[in-house]
Write an enzyme that holds these catalytic residues in place. Structure first.
Site, PDB file in Angstrom:
ATOM      1  N   LYS A  65       0.839  -1.242  -0.143  1.00 46.57           N
ATOM      2  CA  LYS A  65      -0.132  -0.008  -0.025  1.00 46.57           C
ATOM      3  C   LYS A  65       0.886   1.406  -0.202  1.00 46.57           C
ATOM      4  O   LYS A  65       0.460   2.194  -0.681  1.00 46.57           O
ATOM      5  CB  LYS A  65      -0.715  -0.109   1.410  1.00 46.57           C
ATOM      6  CG  LYS A  65      -2.064  -1.202   1.027  1.00 46.57           C
ATOM      7  CD  LYS A  65      -3.029  -0.758   2.283  1.00 46.57           C
ATOM      8  CE  LYS A  65      -4.238  -2.081   2.111  1.00 46.57           C
ATOM      9  NZ  LYS A  65      -4.875  -1.977   3.103  1.00 46.57           N
ATOM     10  N   ASP A 101      -9.786   2.851   2.331  1.00 48.98           N
ATOM     11  CA  ASP A 101      -9.553   2.186   3.700  1.00 48.98           C
ATOM     12  C   ASP A 101     -10.342   3.306   4.564  1.00 48.98           C
ATOM     13  O   ASP A 101     -10.805   2.640   5.524  1.00 48.98           O
ATOM     14  CB  ASP A 101      -8.500   1.837   4.082  1.00 48.98           C
ATOM     15  CG  ASP A 101      -7.965   0.521   3.497  1.00 48.98           C
ATOM     16  OD1 ASP A 101      -8.559  -0.178   3.098  1.00 48.98           O
ATOM     17  OD2 ASP A 101      -6.609   0.378   3.154  1.00 48.98           O
TER      18      ASP A 101
END
Ligand code: ATR
Length: 265
Positions: A65, A101
């Site tokens: 990420k 997220d």
């Protein structure tokens, strides 16, 4: 047929193909979503495949990420704030990196069930997903965020970005209304975090970002002590829905059937 992917390593636990293929079918979109286990050295070529339109879009998970960022042309505000990208696609010849997220976490907590406004929060872990949780918690208006990570330096690094957080030594306890596990401890069924007994009061909320297995030892123990618990499934579903909306401009359905379908794994 358009191709979508989740990339990560390891990926066995990922339900992303299952949820995205479900929604693709439900919305009659002619596309397929697969998973691909990559190594660090594959990232550049992977981005090239999006540039060459061989892949339409991708989700990015542990441990890429942050590592993917250097190959991205434009970061969304959320991705910039969290220094974390979980959704990639191309727009007007630019590779865009976005973060769903934060929204996923924020939307996973229903205020009528659990309201973290003005509450003290303890976050376990300072890895890839921690900044998204911190940003989500800030949006909820929590009072204090304490971060405890096995490698303290990583928590201190997080404090350089988010000066408002407190850092606690790994294994130490602090009074908290909610304890959030963002570590990878629990992905294996036998994994267990050693937590101080004083943390388990019945009015404490325990949240595990892990959704597979459904009940980590962290959740099991808290449940046994009568605490309120939640696993990462609703965060997972909400981040997936936000990625789906980003790519297809359709907000997919989230209902009991979908949850049952995912849990039935
Ligand atoms: P990364 O380390 O690349 O950020 P991650 O999967 O995003 O990887 O984060 C893993 C998190 O789980 C980290 O907070 C990690 O702690 P360290 O920073 O000390 O590595 C934590 N973690 C993994 N295994 C652990 C263990 N056995 N005990 C405690 N924490 C652990």
């Amino acid at each position: 047929m358009k191709k979508y992917l989740v990339i990560g390593n390891p990926l066995e636990h990922s339900l992303s193909p299952k949820i995205h293929n479900f929604w693709l079918k439900e919305n009659k979109i002619n596309a397929i979503y697969n998973k691909e286990t990559l190594l660090d050295e594959d990232l550049e070529n992977f981005i090239k495949m999006i540039r060459d339109k061989k892949i339409e879009g991708a989700n990015v998970t542990v441990p890429f990420k942050e590592k993917i960022i250097k190959f991205i042309d434009i970061l969304s505000d959320e991705a910039k704030d969290a220094n974390s990208v979980n959704t990639v696609y191309m727009s007007e010849n630019n590779i865009i990196g976005h973060n769903t997220d934060i929204a996923g976490f924020y939307l996973s907590l229903k205020p009528e069930i659990i309201n973290l406004k003005d509450k003290n929060i303890l976050i376990l872990g300072a890895g890839g997903v921690a900044p998204s949780i911190i940003l989500g918690l800030r949006m909820m208006g929590v009072k204090k965020i304490t971060v405890s990570n096995r490698t303290k330096n990583k928590a201190l690094k997080l404090k350089e970005k988010f000066s408002f957080i407190e850092v606690l030594n790994w294994g130490e306890a602090v009074k908290a209304n909610a304890i959030i596990n963002t570590t990878s401890v629990g992905l294996k069924k036998t994994d267990e975090i050693q937590l101080d007994k004083s943390l388990f009061t019945s009015d404490t909320f325990f949240y595990d970002v892990i959704y597979n297995p459904r009940e980590t030892n962290f959740i099991k123990k808290a449940k046994n002590k009568g605490c309120i618990v939640q696993n990462g499934l609703m965060m997972f579903i909400n981040q997936a829905a936000a990625s789906f909306k980003t790519w297809h401009n359709i907000m997919p359905n989230i209902d009991k059937n979908l949850i049952k379908f995912l849990q039935n794994d």
